[in-house]
Design a protein around this motif. Structure first.
Motif, PDB file in Angstrom:
ATOM      1  N   VAL A   5      47.072  39.757  60.457  1.00 43.07           N
ATOM      2  CA  VAL A   5      46.392  40.961  59.989  1.00 43.07           C
ATOM      3  C   VAL A   5      46.687  41.138  58.497  1.00 43.07           C
ATOM      4  CG1 VAL A   5      48.248  42.423  60.908  1.00 43.07           C
ATOM      5  CG2 VAL A   5      46.067  43.452  60.358  1.00 43.07           C
ATOM      6  N   TYR A   6      45.613  41.415  57.749  1.00 45.06           N
ATOM      7  CA  TYR A   6      45.730  41.599  56.298  1.00 45.06           C
ATOM      8  C   TYR A   6      45.637  43.073  55.972  1.00 45.06           C
ATOM      9  CZ  TYR A   6      44.842  36.634  55.651  1.00 45.06           C
ATOM     10  OH  TYR A   6      44.946  35.287  55.682  1.00 45.06           O
ATOM     11  N   TYR A   7      46.561  43.517  55.146  1.00 50.27           N
ATOM     12  CA  TYR A   7      46.475  44.889  54.651  1.00 50.27           C
ATOM     13  C   TYR A   7      46.226  44.833  53.146  1.00 50.27           C
ATOM     14  CZ  TYR A   7      48.228  46.473  59.146  1.00 50.27           C
ATOM     15  OH  TYR A   7      48.368  46.732  60.480  1.00 50.27           O
ATOM     16  N   ALA A   8      44.998  45.118  52.773  1.00 44.06           N
ATOM     17  CA  ALA A   8      44.635  45.060  51.360  1.00 44.06           C
ATOM     18  C   ALA A   8      44.755  46.444  50.761  1.00 44.06           C
ATOM     19  CB  ALA A   8      43.208  44.565  51.219  1.00 44.06           C
ATOM     20  N   MET A   9      45.599  46.540  49.731  1.00 41.60           N
ATOM     21  CA  MET A   9      45.888  47.872  49.192  1.00 41.60           C
ATOM     22  C   MET A   9      45.165  48.123  47.870  1.00 41.60           C
ATOM     23  SD  MET A   9      49.565  49.494  48.335  1.00 41.60           S
ATOM     24  CE  MET A   9      50.180  49.632  49.989  1.00 41.60           C
ATOM     25  N   TYR A  10      44.569  49.315  47.753  1.00 45.42           N
ATOM     26  CA  TYR A  10      43.886  49.725  46.517  1.00 45.42           C
ATOM     27  C   TYR A  10      44.580  50.962  45.974  1.00 45.42           C
ATOM     28  CZ  TYR A  10      40.151  46.797  48.381  1.00 45.42           C
ATOM     29  OH  TYR A  10      39.441  45.754  48.890  1.00 45.42           O
ATOM     30  N   ASP A  11      44.418  51.177  44.672  1.00 46.95           N
ATOM     31  CA  ASP A  11      45.034  52.381  44.107  1.00 46.95           C
ATOM     32  C   ASP A  11      44.009  53.475  43.825  1.00 46.95           C
ATOM     33  OD1 ASP A  11      43.739  51.215  42.046  1.00 46.95           O
ATOM     34  OD2 ASP A  11      45.466  51.088  40.692  1.00 46.95           O
ATOM     35  N   CYS A  16      38.382  51.256  46.788  1.00 46.35           N
ATOM     36  CA  CYS A  16      38.550  50.906  48.203  1.00 46.35           C
ATOM     37  C   CYS A  16      37.187  50.893  48.894  1.00 46.35           C
ATOM     38  CB  CYS A  16      39.490  51.905  48.854  1.00 46.35           C
ATOM     39  SG  CYS A  16      39.813  51.590  50.564  1.00 46.35           S
ATOM     40  N   LEU A  17      36.387  51.908  48.607  1.00 45.99           N
ATOM     41  CA  LEU A  17      35.057  51.997  49.220  1.00 45.99           C
ATOM     42  C   LEU A  17      34.177  50.839  48.754  1.00 45.99           C
ATOM     43  CD1 LEU A  17      32.927  53.539  50.861  1.00 45.99           C
ATOM     44  CD2 LEU A  17      32.492  54.952  48.868  1.00 45.99           C
ATOM     45  N   GLU A  18      34.218  50.555  47.444  1.00 41.43           N
ATOM     46  CA  GLU A  18      33.422  49.441  46.912  1.00 41.43           C
ATOM     47  C   GLU A  18      33.907  48.120  47.497  1.00 41.43           C
ATOM     48  OE1 GLU A  18      30.627  49.611  45.093  1.00 41.43           O
ATOM     49  OE2 GLU A  18      30.848  51.768  45.438  1.00 41.43           O
ATOM     50  N   GLY A  19      35.245  48.001  47.623  1.00 42.77           N
ATOM     51  CA  GLY A  19      35.834  46.791  48.214  1.00 42.77           C
ATOM     52  C   GLY A  19      35.342  46.588  49.641  1.00 42.77           C
ATOM     53  N   GLU A 157      41.150  31.615  56.416  1.00 48.10           N
ATOM     54  CA  GLU A 157      42.090  32.566  55.804  1.00 48.10           C
ATOM     55  C   GLU A 157      41.968  32.565  54.290  1.00 48.10           C
ATOM     56  OE1 GLU A 157      46.119  32.405  57.155  1.00 48.10           O
ATOM     57  OE2 GLU A 157      45.461  31.931  59.187  1.00 48.10           O
ATOM     58  N   GLU A 158      41.762  31.376  53.739  1.00 45.30           N
ATOM     59  CA  GLU A 158      41.646  31.270  52.275  1.00 45.30           C
ATOM     60  C   GLU A 158      40.438  32.063  51.784  1.00 45.30           C
ATOM     61  OE1 GLU A 158      42.022  28.482  54.275  1.00 45.30           O
ATOM     62  OE2 GLU A 158      44.193  28.547  53.884  1.00 45.30           O
ATOM     63  N   LYS A 159      39.363  31.940  52.552  1.00 49.70           N
ATOM     64  CA  LYS A 159      38.118  32.642  52.170  1.00 49.70           C
ATOM     65  C   LYS A 159      38.353  34.160  52.166  1.00 49.70           C
ATOM     66  CE  LYS A 159      33.437  33.220  52.172  1.00 49.70           C
ATOM     67  NZ  LYS A 159      32.673  33.165  50.979  1.00 49.70           N
ATOM     68  N   LEU A 164      39.241  39.145  49.226  1.00 51.95           N
ATOM     69  CA  LEU A 164      40.026  40.369  49.032  1.00 51.95           C
ATOM     70  C   LEU A 164      40.464  40.490  47.583  1.00 51.95           C
ATOM     71  CD1 LEU A 164      42.268  40.503  52.229  1.00 51.95           C
ATOM     72  CD2 LEU A 164      40.495  42.111  51.573  1.00 51.95           C
ATOM     73  N   LYS A 165      40.934  39.371  47.030  1.00 56.78           N
ATOM     74  CA  LYS A 165      41.454  39.419  45.654  1.00 56.78           C
ATOM     75  C   LYS A 165      40.352  39.749  44.654  1.00 56.78           C
ATOM     76  CE  LYS A 165      45.619  36.853  46.460  1.00 56.78           C
ATOM     77  NZ  LYS A 165      46.098  35.533  46.848  1.00 56.78           N
ATOM     78  N   SER A 166      39.120  39.380  45.008  1.00 60.24           N
ATOM     79  CA  SER A 166      38.017  39.661  44.075  1.00 60.24           C
ATOM     80  C   SER A 166      37.614  41.138  44.077  1.00 60.24           C
ATOM     81  CB  SER A 166      36.811  38.796  44.423  1.00 60.24           C
ATOM     82  OG  SER A 166      36.248  39.254  45.645  1.00 60.24           O
ATOM     83  N   THR A 167      38.141  41.917  45.025  1.00 61.86           N
ATOM     84  CA  THR A 167      37.703  43.329  45.094  1.00 61.86           C
ATOM     85  C   THR A 167      38.649  44.287  44.363  1.00 61.86           C
ATOM     86  OG1 THR A 167      38.841  43.635  47.204  1.00 61.86           O
ATOM     87  CG2 THR A 167      36.511  43.051  47.316  1.00 61.86           C
ATOM     88  N   GLY A 168      39.591  43.732  43.617  1.00 60.95           N
ATOM     89  CA  GLY A 168      40.448  44.617  42.804  1.00 60.95           C
ATOM     90  C   GLY A 168      41.598  45.237  43.564  1.00 60.95           C
ATOM     91  N   ILE A 169      42.188  44.487  44.501  1.00 62.41           N
ATOM     92  CA  ILE A 169      43.332  45.034  45.243  1.00 62.41           C
ATOM     93  C   ILE A 169      44.575  45.041  44.362  1.00 62.41           C
ATOM     94  CG2 ILE A 169      42.550  44.448  47.559  1.00 62.41           C
ATOM     95  CD1 ILE A 169      44.309  41.940  47.382  1.00 62.41           C
ATOM     96  N   VAL A 170      45.520  45.905  44.703  1.00 62.66           N
ATOM     97  CA  VAL A 170      46.779  45.925  43.950  1.00 62.66           C
ATOM     98  C   VAL A 170      47.895  45.210  44.711  1.00 62.66           C
ATOM     99  CG1 VAL A 170      46.337  47.943  42.515  1.00 62.66           C
ATOM    100  CG2 VAL A 170      47.273  48.257  44.789  1.00 62.66           C
ATOM    101  N   GLU A 171      47.761  45.126  46.007  1.00 62.02           N
ATOM    102  CA  GLU A 171      48.758  44.421  46.818  1.00 62.02           C
ATOM    103  C   GLU A 171      48.078  43.845  48.044  1.00 62.02           C
ATOM    104  OE1 GLU A 171      52.445  47.366  46.330  1.00 62.02           O
ATOM    105  OE2 GLU A 171      52.509  46.273  48.229  1.00 62.02           O
TER     106      GLU A 171
END
Lengths: 180, 470
Positions: A5-11, A16-19, A157-159, A164-171
């Motif tokens: 399970v991936y937890y993608a964090m936004y600030d 987050c909505l755009e992501g 998983e790589e995809k 996720l990284k392209s959507t501006g996550i912080v963690e």
């Protein structure tokens, strides 16, 4: 494929909505979103159905109304007719105006409490329940999207990670789900 | 940027360039740090007064309601005055949380939590009085329609006093639920910030395991909206029903159809005054000036002008109708009010409730915090006198002149009234110390539409002139 399970964090709630929109547009299934306040517009994006608690409240309310009407009819008309101040009390209909206030109050009582209890039970928010948010900061100023590999079989998983990284996550937090 | 765009004319509701995290820090600070000396002094004073009141209550229950100053003519006096006064004060909380939610008033976010807490404590204080007036308080459950061995003899559903039982109990429990449902996410925030194990455990229990996922928020919003929809007619019904305690009787001065709207507006009037008393102290002591701004105070003062004016019109209408009705008894009741033995009470009421709120038409005064603070006391004194005037002056001149009398409060009357103020402030101080006094997560949801930084950005983008709130 492992069960992760991936937890993608936004600030930011907007990011987050755009992501979420980007991810869903790319075919990723987003399981859930955690936030300190409601992110308006995220529900249709990640497929959260609109709650039916409003309908429940109506049903509880109508139950209250009927209980009050039948109860008062039994107490005041059938079981022990009470003549007070010359008010007409021959039939329920004649006496109804005086009964409207308690009927109304009992309707509100049942609707409000019935809905509140249903809300707490459906949310599994009850005294003593453990906190199930993935990160303590999600009740402060962080917004987290939850993505499960089990629900995204068609993606590697790589995809998922690169998306996720392209959507501006912080963690990005990756957790293994133990098989039971 | 937020999806919701606000007009430029709206000035920021959250000052000081706050971020989401800043809001959590600012609101949780009083809970996480040690209480100030001022808090201890205040709670000691309030606690002593509360204990005195509790002592008087025990004396009353042990001895009987003969310890009150009631007599056979004035058989209702301070007890019901205090009951109506406290219920009235309780009305502002639900009005702010429910009615203003339906009207989408964003400024309510900064005041709703403490106003709701005030409502709950005020209704508890109010409920004490009818229970005490029963004399044998261990029989209080007789007001419920329970099967019994007297027949079964049921309670009388024709009586406004019974409607009151339903209204007050529904109002209290629904307000409590509304308040607590709003508190759950904020307790979640405190739980996740706490480092001390015991405090973390306690807030964990209080937060009911709140997760803040999308579905939970979806439900939260609907529950808040529906509860607001249910509470709105409830607010109006409760004080209307309280007014029918008087209006359905045949006592001159009470038997008027104007009572329900007049009582409801009076209730909101006094409730806002009490909210202002508490908020103005709280914002200063807890350093919440950035959240409870002068604009918030101004908005509440505008509500005071509106409701105060309705009350004023109601007083004058009552006076006019008593003359216009041609009913001798009715006319006498009102002539006696403004020129009889209790004229001093009537004129105090008129000055405090009719004249003084009109001063808020002056913008400078309604934006002055010290003036508002002073006025909030005046309004509450006036509203207490309103109930006293309605109740005692209507009763003390009975139909038979040989029954004419005065009402003198005893030390028990005074002790219990002052005591309830002590209990109220003790509860409110405990709330201010351990609970989030502002709805912090709701405040975060308006930060991007009403926060200072975001406003500034929006105004710059739209080429408007930037204005600061205070």
């Amino acid at each position: 494929m492992s069960n992760k399970v991936y937890y993608a964090m936004y600030d930011d709630d907007h990011k987050c909505l755009e992501g979420a929109k980007t991810l869903v547009g790319e075919g990723v299934h987003v399981s859930d979103a955690f936030s300190p306040f409601p992110i308006h517009g995220i529900d249709p994006v990640i497929g959260v159905q609109h709650t039916r608690l409003g309908i429940c409240a109506f049903l509880y309310g109508i139950t209250g109304t009927m209980t009050a009407i039948f109860g008062i009819k039994y107490f005041m008309i059938s079981d022990w007719p009470m003549i007070v101040g010359g008010k007409p009390n021959g039939t329920m209909l004649e006496n109804l105006p005086a009964f409207i206030p308690p009927i109304f109050e009992f309707t509100v009582f049942c609707a409000a409490h019935g809905m509140a209890l249903t809300y707490l039970l459906r949310n599994k928010t009850l005294p003593g329940m453990p906190a199930r948010n993935p990160d303590p900061r999600t009740t402060d100023d962080r917004f987290v999207l939850e993505i499960r590999t089990a629900e995204n079989h068609e993606m590697t998983e790589e995809k998922i990670q690169s998306l996720l990284k392209s959507t501006g996550i912080v963690e990005l937090d990756v957790r293994e789900i133990e098989a039971h | 940027m937020s999806a919701v765009r606000e007009a430029q004319i709206r000035i920021p509701l959250i000052d000081g360039h706050k971020t989401y995290h800043d809001i959590s820090v600012d609101i949780c600070k009083p809970i996480e740090s040690k209480a100030s000396r001022g808090w201890y002094i205040c709670i000691t004073i309030a606690g002593i007064i509360a204990l005195w009141g509790i002592g008087c209550i025990f004396y009353l229950v042990g001895t009987g309601i003969g310890t009150w100053g009631l007599n056979k003519t004035v058989n209702w006096a301070w007890d019901i005055t205090n009951f109506v006064w406290w219920v009235g004060i309780g009305h502002a909380g639900t009005l702010i949380s429910a009615v203003l939610l339906l009207f989408r008033q964003r400024w309510r976010m900064a005041v709703n939590r403490s106003a709701e807490a005030m409502t709950i404590f005020a209704v508890i204080m109010a409920a004490l009085f009818p229970v005490m007036h029963m004399g044998r308080i261990w029989c209080a459950y007789w007001v419920l329609p329970l099967p019994n061995q007297f027949g079964s003899l049921w309670v009388n559903f024709n009586s406004p006093l019974l409607w009151d039982v339903f209204a007050i109990s529904t109002y209290f429990t629904v307000s409590l639920v509304f308040w607590y449902i709003g508190l759950i996410p904020d307790f979640g925030t405190i739980r996740d910030r706490m480092t001390k194990p015991l405090a973390k455990k306690v807030y964990s229990i209080l937060s009911f395991g709140w997760t803040g996922n999308a579905k939970a928020w979806n439900r939260f919003e609907i529950v808040s909206l529906v509860l607001a929809g249910l509470s709105t007619p409830l607010v109006f019904s409760v004080h209307s029903i309280v007014s029918t305690d008087f209006a359905t009787s045949i006592v001159p001065g009470w038997h008027t159809t104007i009572f329900p709207p007049y009582f409801v507006s009076g209730a909101v009037f006094s409730g806002f005054a009490m909210v202002l008393t508490l908020l103005l102290i709280m914002r200063k002591v807890m350093k919440l000036e950035n959240y409870v701004t002068v604009k918030h105070v101004e908005y509440m003062n505008i509500v005071i002008i509106v409701t105060g004016s309705i009350v004023g019109v109601a007083y004058l209408t009552e006076l006019f109708v008593s003359w216009y009705s041609g009913v001798e008894y009715e006319s006498y009741a009102f002539i006696n009010r403004f020129s009889g033995d209790y004229a001093w009470a009537y004129w105090s009421m008129m000055t405090c409730n009719v004249v003084s709120p009109q001063l808020f038409w002056v913008k400078k005064w309604r934006r002055s915090l010290s003036f508002t603070f002073f006025m909030s006391f005046i309004v509450n004194i006036g509203m207490w006198f309103e109930r006293f005037v309605i109740i005692v002056t209507s009763l003390h001149r009975d139909y038979v002149p040989s029954s004419w009398t005065w009402f003198h409060p005893t030390f028990v009357d005074i002790g219990i009234f002052i005591g309830t103020i002590g209990i109220f402030f003790t509860l409110f101080l405990l709330f201010a110390r351990y609970f989030p006094v502002l709805a912090l997560n709701e405040l975060k949801s308006i930060l991007k539409t009403s926060g200072e930084s975001y406003k500034e950005e929006q105004w710059k983008a739209e080429g408007g002139l930037y204005r600061k709130s205070s």
